[in-house]
Design a protein around this motif. Structure first.
Motif, PDB file in Angstrom:
ATOM      1  N   VAL A 130       0.860  -1.185   0.000  1.00 25.24           N
ATOM      2  CA  VAL A 130       0.000   0.000   0.000  1.00 25.24           C
ATOM      3  C   VAL A 130       0.891   1.226   0.000  1.00 25.24           C
ATOM      4  O   VAL A 130       1.834   1.313   0.790  1.00 25.24           O
ATOM      5  CB  VAL A 130      -0.930  -0.001   1.231  1.00 25.24           C
ATOM      6  CG1 VAL A 130      -1.631   1.345   1.383  1.00 25.24           C
ATOM      7  CG2 VAL A 130      -1.963  -1.117   1.125  1.00 25.24           C
ATOM      8  N   GLY A 131       0.632   2.179  -0.886  1.00 27.87           N
ATOM      9  CA  GLY A 131       1.442   3.401  -0.975  1.00 27.87           C
ATOM     10  C   GLY A 131       2.226   3.444  -2.258  1.00 27.87           C
ATOM     11  O   GLY A 131       1.650   3.490  -3.343  1.00 27.87           O
ATOM     12  N   GLU A 132       3.549   3.381  -2.158  1.00 29.24           N
ATOM     13  CA  GLU A 132       4.416   3.482  -3.326  1.00 29.24           C
ATOM     14  C   GLU A 132       5.569   2.493  -3.213  1.00 29.24           C
ATOM     15  O   GLU A 132       6.155   2.325  -2.139  1.00 29.24           O
ATOM     16  CB  GLU A 132       4.961   4.906  -3.489  1.00 29.24           C
ATOM     17  CG  GLU A 132       3.878   5.933  -3.773  1.00 29.24           C
ATOM     18  CD  GLU A 132       4.408   7.356  -3.831  1.00 29.24           C
ATOM     19  OE1 GLU A 132       5.609   7.546  -3.528  1.00 29.24           O
ATOM     20  OE2 GLU A 132       3.636   8.263  -4.160  1.00 29.24           O
ATOM     21  N   ASP A 133       5.894   1.852  -4.335  1.00 26.48           N
ATOM     22  CA  ASP A 133       7.000   0.901  -4.400  1.00 26.48           C
ATOM     23  C   ASP A 133       8.307   1.620  -4.053  1.00 26.48           C
ATOM     24  O   ASP A 133       8.651   2.614  -4.696  1.00 26.48           O
ATOM     25  CB  ASP A 133       7.081   0.316  -5.818  1.00 26.48           C
ATOM     26  CG  ASP A 133       8.056  -0.844  -5.925  1.00 26.48           C
ATOM     27  OD1 ASP A 133       9.069  -0.824  -5.209  1.00 26.48           O
ATOM     28  OD2 ASP A 133       7.803  -1.748  -6.744  1.00 26.48           O
ATOM     29  N   LEU A 139       4.846   1.868 -11.992  1.00 28.15           N
ATOM     30  CA  LEU A 139       3.899   1.053 -12.755  1.00 28.15           C
ATOM     31  C   LEU A 139       3.585  -0.276 -12.068  1.00 28.15           C
ATOM     32  O   LEU A 139       2.941  -1.139 -12.669  1.00 28.15           O
ATOM     33  CB  LEU A 139       4.457   0.796 -14.163  1.00 28.15           C
ATOM     34  CG  LEU A 139       4.767   2.043 -14.995  1.00 28.15           C
ATOM     35  CD1 LEU A 139       5.349   1.643 -16.347  1.00 28.15           C
ATOM     36  CD2 LEU A 139       3.524   2.893 -15.196  1.00 28.15           C
ATOM     37  N   ASN A 140       4.034  -0.458 -10.846  1.00 30.51           N
ATOM     38  CA  ASN A 140       3.791  -1.705 -10.131  1.00 30.51           C
ATOM     39  C   ASN A 140       2.307  -1.816  -9.777  1.00 30.51           C
ATOM     40  O   ASN A 140       1.804  -1.106  -8.905  1.00 30.51           O
ATOM     41  CB  ASN A 140       4.647  -1.762  -8.872  1.00 30.51           C
ATOM     42  CG  ASN A 140       4.579  -3.113  -8.188  1.00 30.51           C
ATOM     43  OD1 ASN A 140       3.733  -3.943  -8.487  1.00 30.51           O
ATOM     44  ND2 ASN A 140       5.498  -3.338  -7.246  1.00 30.51           N
ATOM     45  N   VAL A 141       1.594  -2.734 -10.458  1.00 31.20           N
ATOM     46  CA  VAL A 141       0.146  -2.870 -10.249  1.00 31.20           C
ATOM     47  C   VAL A 141      -0.170  -3.549  -8.921  1.00 31.20           C
ATOM     48  O   VAL A 141      -1.342  -3.657  -8.551  1.00 31.20           O
ATOM     49  CB  VAL A 141      -0.500  -3.666 -11.402  1.00 31.20           C
ATOM     50  CG1 VAL A 141      -0.343  -2.932 -12.705  1.00 31.20           C
ATOM     51  CG2 VAL A 141       0.074  -5.081 -11.492  1.00 31.20           C
ATOM     52  N   GLN A 142       0.836  -4.017  -8.223  1.00 35.16           N
ATOM     53  CA  GLN A 142       0.609  -4.716  -6.969  1.00 35.16           C
ATOM     54  C   GLN A 142       0.655  -3.765  -5.776  1.00 35.16           C
ATOM     55  O   GLN A 142       0.886  -4.187  -4.643  1.00 35.16           O
ATOM     56  CB  GLN A 142       1.603  -5.868  -6.822  1.00 35.16           C
ATOM     57  CG  GLN A 142       1.472  -6.861  -7.967  1.00 35.16           C
ATOM     58  CD  GLN A 142       2.246  -8.138  -7.771  1.00 35.16           C
ATOM     59  OE1 GLN A 142       1.833  -9.184  -8.198  1.00 35.16           O
ATOM     60  NE2 GLN A 142       3.387  -8.057  -7.111  1.00 35.16           N
ATOM     61  N   TYR A 143       0.394  -2.477  -6.051  1.00 35.43           N
ATOM     62  CA  TYR A 143       0.318  -1.472  -4.996  1.00 35.43           C
ATOM     63  C   TYR A 143      -1.062  -0.825  -4.984  1.00 35.43           C
ATOM     64  O   TYR A 143      -1.627  -0.523  -6.038  1.00 35.43           O
ATOM     65  CB  TYR A 143       1.399  -0.404  -5.169  1.00 35.43           C
ATOM     66  CG  TYR A 143       2.625  -0.713  -4.338  1.00 35.43           C
ATOM     67  CD1 TYR A 143       2.808  -0.117  -3.102  1.00 35.43           C
ATOM     68  CD2 TYR A 143       3.547  -1.645  -4.769  1.00 35.43           C
ATOM     69  CE1 TYR A 143       3.909  -0.435  -2.318  1.00 35.43           C
ATOM     70  CE2 TYR A 143       4.649  -1.970  -3.993  1.00 35.43           C
ATOM     71  CZ  TYR A 143       4.826  -1.361  -2.767  1.00 35.43           C
ATOM     72  OH  TYR A 143       5.896  -1.685  -1.980  1.00 35.43           O
ATOM     73  N   GLU A 144      -1.599  -0.631  -3.773  1.00 36.15           N
ATOM     74  CA  GLU A 144      -2.875   0.045  -3.571  1.00 36.15           C
ATOM     75  C   GLU A 144      -2.625   1.442  -3.013  1.00 36.15           C
ATOM     76  O   GLU A 144      -1.528   1.770  -2.577  1.00 36.15           O
ATOM     77  CB  GLU A 144      -3.758  -0.764  -2.612  1.00 36.15           C
ATOM     78  CG  GLU A 144      -4.007  -2.200  -3.067  1.00 36.15           C
ATOM     79  CD  GLU A 144      -4.718  -2.266  -4.401  1.00 36.15           C
ATOM     80  OE1 GLU A 144      -5.703  -1.524  -4.580  1.00 36.15           O
ATOM     81  OE2 GLU A 144      -4.282  -3.055  -5.272  1.00 36.15           O
ATOM     82  N   GLU A 145      -3.668   2.298  -2.998  1.00 31.53           N
ATOM     83  CA  GLU A 145      -3.527   3.689  -2.569  1.00 31.53           C
ATOM     84  C   GLU A 145      -3.216   3.783  -1.069  1.00 31.53           C
ATOM     85  O   GLU A 145      -3.552   2.906  -0.282  1.00 31.53           O
ATOM     86  CB  GLU A 145      -4.809   4.462  -2.882  1.00 31.53           C
ATOM     87  CG  GLU A 145      -5.095   4.631  -4.368  1.00 31.53           C
ATOM     88  CD  GLU A 145      -6.330   5.463  -4.608  1.00 31.53           C
ATOM     89  OE1 GLU A 145      -6.947   5.906  -3.612  1.00 31.53           O
ATOM     90  OE2 GLU A 145      -6.691   5.667  -5.786  1.00 31.53           O
ATOM     91  N   TRP A 146      -2.575   4.910  -0.720  1.00 32.43           N
ATOM     92  CA  TRP A 146      -2.242   5.188   0.675  1.00 32.43           C
ATOM     93  C   TRP A 146      -3.495   5.143   1.559  1.00 32.43           C
ATOM     94  O   TRP A 146      -4.606   5.407   1.105  1.00 32.43           O
ATOM     95  CB  TRP A 146      -1.622   6.577   0.817  1.00 32.43           C
ATOM     96  CG  TRP A 146      -0.273   6.746   0.196  1.00 32.43           C
ATOM     97  CD1 TRP A 146       0.009   7.328  -1.004  1.00 32.43           C
ATOM     98  CD2 TRP A 146       0.983   6.371   0.754  1.00 32.43           C
ATOM     99  NE1 TRP A 146       1.359   7.331  -1.238  1.00 32.43           N
ATOM    100  CE2 TRP A 146       1.989   6.750  -0.171  1.00 32.43           C
ATOM    101  CE3 TRP A 146       1.370   5.756   1.941  1.00 32.43           C
ATOM    102  CZ2 TRP A 146       3.343   6.525   0.063  1.00 32.43           C
ATOM    103  CZ3 TRP A 146       2.719   5.537   2.176  1.00 32.43           C
ATOM    104  CH2 TRP A 146       3.687   5.911   1.239  1.00 32.43           C
TER     105      TRP A 146
END
Length: 600
Positions: A130-133, A139-146
Motif C-alpha cells: 500500500v502506498g508506493e514501491d 507502474l507496479n500494479v501490486q500497490y494500492e492507494e495510501w
C-alpha cells in the motif's frame, strides 16, 4: 515518489537463525506489531478457515483449498497518530503473494477489506503493498492507494502465499506518519510485556533492555542463542546493554514473587555504499538506466539482501524519500544523483554516503555519406568526416584514427566516433560501403517522334541508380523524358555518388514512315518535319546500296521519288540528317538515321 516516505521494519523471513518464528495462520492469534518489531515471515498452511467458507473477500476468491486462504499469515496493529500510512511487503520475485487489510478489532467481523491486491507476480516485482514501491517503480500494479488514518484505529493484515513456494517475506511500514510521529505512529500498548516488543537494530550498535521494577531486590539476565536460556554471568542490574541477536530473558527478584519477561532482539548487517563513478547520459537517450550503477554501490554484497534507491538530493537519500525510477528521465547539463543502500530486513540500517554526477553529453552525429564509389581505375576514394569535430576521436576498422581515410579497395569499412569528457564516453559507429563502379555510359537513345508526345528513353550500360537530365532541366530518377519538343537537345546521365557524368546531343524530328508519289495530292512528297529548328540542316536520301538520290534543306518541298526525271521503284530508302552545331562544325544527327518506304 511525490510524497515523503519513511520506512519502519516490521517483519523479515531470512534472518538470524536463533530468532523464534512469529507467524500465525489464524486471525484469532494474529501477531501484534508496533514500532521496531521484528517477526519472521514464513507461511505453511492456513490453520482454520478465517473466512468461514465465504466465496470471496474483496479482491480475493476461494482457491483449490476450499478457502480464500492457501498459506497465510495474520498480523494486527493499532495506529497511534493521524496521517498517511502504507506498507511494503518484500517478496521473492518468483513467488505469488496476495494481501488484504481489514479495519476492525474483531476477527469474527472482518467486513470488507479497505485495501486488497491479488495480482500474480508476472512482472517479477520485489515489493507489493500500500502506498508506493520503494524501488521507484510507478507502474507496479501490486500497490494500492495510501491509507489516511486516525489514532486508535485497529487493523488486521492478511498475507497469503498462493504459489506454495515460500522464501519468506518482510514488511516495512511507510508513509508521512513516520515523519511526524517517528516513535508512536503505531501503538505499542497492544504488546503487554515488561521488556516491550521485539527489537531490531543494526550491527555495530547496542540495544538497552530496561527491566526496572519497583521493590526489586536484584535482576538475573539470560540469553538464548539456539541452545536454550543460559544465565549471563555478572549481569544483575535493571538495565542490560546487548549487541548480539538472541532471545533475552530477565528474572526480577521481588519479595512478593519473581517476575519473568522475554524479548527478541535482532541485529542486521549495516550495508556499505561503495564509491560510484560518474556516468554519461548521451544525447538522443531520454532515459538513463540507474540499475547499471547497482553493482558499483554493492561491491561484493548480496543484492538479495539490500534495497538500492536513487535520489535527487542528499536529504531525500538520508530520509529514504522520493526515490527515482531506475529508468531516470535525463535533464540537460550535469545532475548529481545520490544513492542509498538499505537492508531489506531493517531499512534503518542504511548508507547514503555516495553520489555520482550524471553528465548529459552530446552523441556524435554521422554527417558524411555511408556509401562511396571507386570510379573506373581511380587510385582511391576519400571516406569519413570532411569537417571533423576536434573534440571527437575516430577509430577505423583499418586501425587508422584520422577523421577520414583514403581507400583503394571496395568493401565494408567501419568507424567509431567517440566524444569523451573526463573519462566518460558517448559514441556511435557507422558502416561505409565502398563499391567499385564505372562512369555512366549511354548505350542508346530511343526516340519516339511524329506524335503529340515525343519521348526520349535513355539506355545505359549500368543497372545502378543514376540520375537523368534533359538540357538544363532538373535531374530525375526515371530514364524517360516525355513531351519533348522538336529540335536539338542534350541528354546528361550523372552518377549521384560522384562517379562522373556523360552527355549526348540528340535531335528530335518527325518523318513519315512511307510516302506515295502518285500525284493524288496526298503523301506525294517525303521530308523530315521540324528541321527548321536546326542550323543549316541537310537531309541526304540513299538507296540500299548507299547511292545518293536527293539532298533536301529546310526550304525544300520534299523528295518526289524521282531521280534524273525517272520515278524510282517501290522499296525502302535511307536518309541521314546533318546540321551545324554552335561552333559551326558539321554534325550528323546520331539517332536520326533510319529508313522509309516508297509505295505506288
Amino acid at each position: 515518489m511525490n510524497l515523503i516516505q519513511k520506512t519502519l521494519l516490521i517483519l523479515f523471513a531470512i534472518g538470524v537463525e536463533t530468532i523464534v518464528a512469529q507467524v500465525s495462520p489464524d486471525c484469532i492469534n494474529a501477531i501484534p506489531v508496533c514500532n521496531n518489531t521484528p517477526v519472521n515471515g514464513g507461511t505453511n498452511g492456513y490453520g482454520v478457515d478465517d473466512f468461514s467458507g465465504t466465496m470471496e473477500s474483496g479482491c480475493l476468491e476461494r482457491t483449490l483449498t476450499g478457502s480464500i486462504e492457501s498459506n497465510s499469515a495474520w498480523y494486527r496493529f493499532r495506529t497511534g497518530a493521524s496521517g498517511q500510512l502504507g506498507f511494503n511487503i518484500s517478496i521473492d520475485v518468483s513467488e505469488d503473494w496476495d494481501f488484504s487489510l481489514y479495519q476492525t478489532n474483531d476477527c469474527n467481523n472482518l467486513g470488507e477489506p479497505v485495501r486488497c491486491n491479488f495480482f500474480d507476480n508476472s512482472d517479477s516485482n520485489t515489493f507489493i503493498g500500500v502506498g508506493e514501491d520503494p524501488t521507484g517503480d510507478d507502474l507496479n500494479v501490486q500497490y494500492e492507494e495510501w491509507l489516511q488514518v486516525e489514532p486508535g484505529q485497529d487493523y488486521y493484515l492478511f498475507i497469503n502465499n498462493f504459489s506454495n513456494n515460500n522464501a519468506g517475506f518482510s514488511i516495512q511500514f511507510s508513509g508521512h506518519i513516520f515523519v511526524t510521529n517517528p516513535y508512536d505512529a503505531l501503538d505499542c500498548s497492544i504488546i503487554d510485556s515488561l521488556l516491550g516488543p521485539p527489537i531490531t537494530e543494526c550491527d555495530g550498535n547496542t540495544v538497552q533492555l530496561d527491566a526496572t521494577t519497583a521493590n526489586a531486590s536484584t535482576y538475573n539476565w539470560f540469553q538464548d542463542i539456539g541452545n536454550g536460556y543460559e544465565q549471563l554471568v555478572g549481569e544483575h542490574n535493571p538495565i542490560l546493554q546487548v549487541s548480539n541477536s538472541a532471545m533475552y530473558r530477565v528474572e526480577v527478584v521481588r519479595p512478593t514473587g519473581n517476575l519473568y519477561s522475554n524479548v527478541q532482539v535482532a541485529f542486521y548487517p549495516m550495508p556499505v555504499a561503495n564509491p560510484l563513478t560518474n556516468s554519461a547520459s548521451c544525447s538522443g537517450l531520454q532515459v538513463f538506466d540507474l540499475e547499471q550503477k547497482d553493482l558499483e554501490i554493492l561491491g561484493g554484497q548480496n543484492s538479495n539482501d539490500f534495497l538500492i534507491s536513487y535520489h535527487l538530493s542528499m536529504d531525500d537519500a538520508l530520509n529514504g524519500v522520493n526515490s527515482q525510477s531506475k529508468q531516470l528521465t535525463t535533464s540537460p547539463g550535469t545532475q548529481t544523483i545520490y544513492a542509498r543502500i538499505s537492508s531489506k530486513a531493517n531499512p534503518r540500517c542504511f548508507d547514503a554516503s555516495q553520489s555520482f554526477d550524471l553528465i548529459n553529453m552530446e552523441t556524435p552525429q554521422i554527417n558524411f555519406p555511408t556509401e562511396a564509389y571507386l570510379c573506373g581505375f581511380d587510385t582511391g576514394a576519400q571516406i569519413g568526416e570532411a569537417s571533423p569535430n576536434p573534440n571527437y576521436r575516430y577509430q577505423w576498422s583499418t586501425g587508422q584514427t584520422s577523421p577520414s581515410i583514403m581507400v583503394q579497395q571496395e568493401g565494408e569499412y567501419r568507424v567509431t566516433v567517440t566524444n569523451e569528457q573526463a573519462g566518460l564516453l558517448c559514441e556511435v559507429t557507422a558502416t561505409i560501403m565502398v563499391v567499385r563502379s564505372n562512369p555512366p555510359e549511354i548505350q542508346d537513345l530511343l526516340i519516339e517522334d511524329l506524335s503529340t508526345n515525343n519521348t526520349i528513353t535513355v539506355m545505359t550500360a549500368s543497372n545502378r541508380e543514376l540520375e537523368y537530365q534533359l538540357d538544363d532541366g532538373p535531374y530525375q530518377e526515371g530514364h524517360t523524358f516525355y513531351q519533348v519538343l522538336p529540335g536539338r537537345h542534350t541528354i546528361t546521365v550523372n552518377d549521384p555518388m560522384g562517379c562522373g557524368s556523360v552527355s549526348e546531343e540528340v535531335i528530335v524530328v518527325g518523318f513519315p514512315k512511307f510516302f506515295s508519289p502518285n500525284a493524288d495530292g496526298s503523301n506525294d512528297y517525303w521530308h523530315i518535319e521540324g528541321i527548321e529548328t536546326l542550323e543549316n540542316p541537310i537531309v541526304h536520301i540513299f538507296d540500299r546500296y548507299g547511292k545518293l538520290l536527293a539532298e533536301l534543306n529546310e526550304t525544300s518541298p520534299g523528295w518526289d521519288g524521282v531521280l534524273n526525271g525517272k520515278p524510282l521503284p517501290e522499296t525502302d530508302y535511307w536518309f541521314q540528317l546533318t546540321y551545324s552545331n554552335l561552333e559551326g562544325e558539321r554534325m550528323t544527327a546520331k539517332y536520326v538515321n533510319n529508313h522509309f518506304s516508297l509505295k505506288r
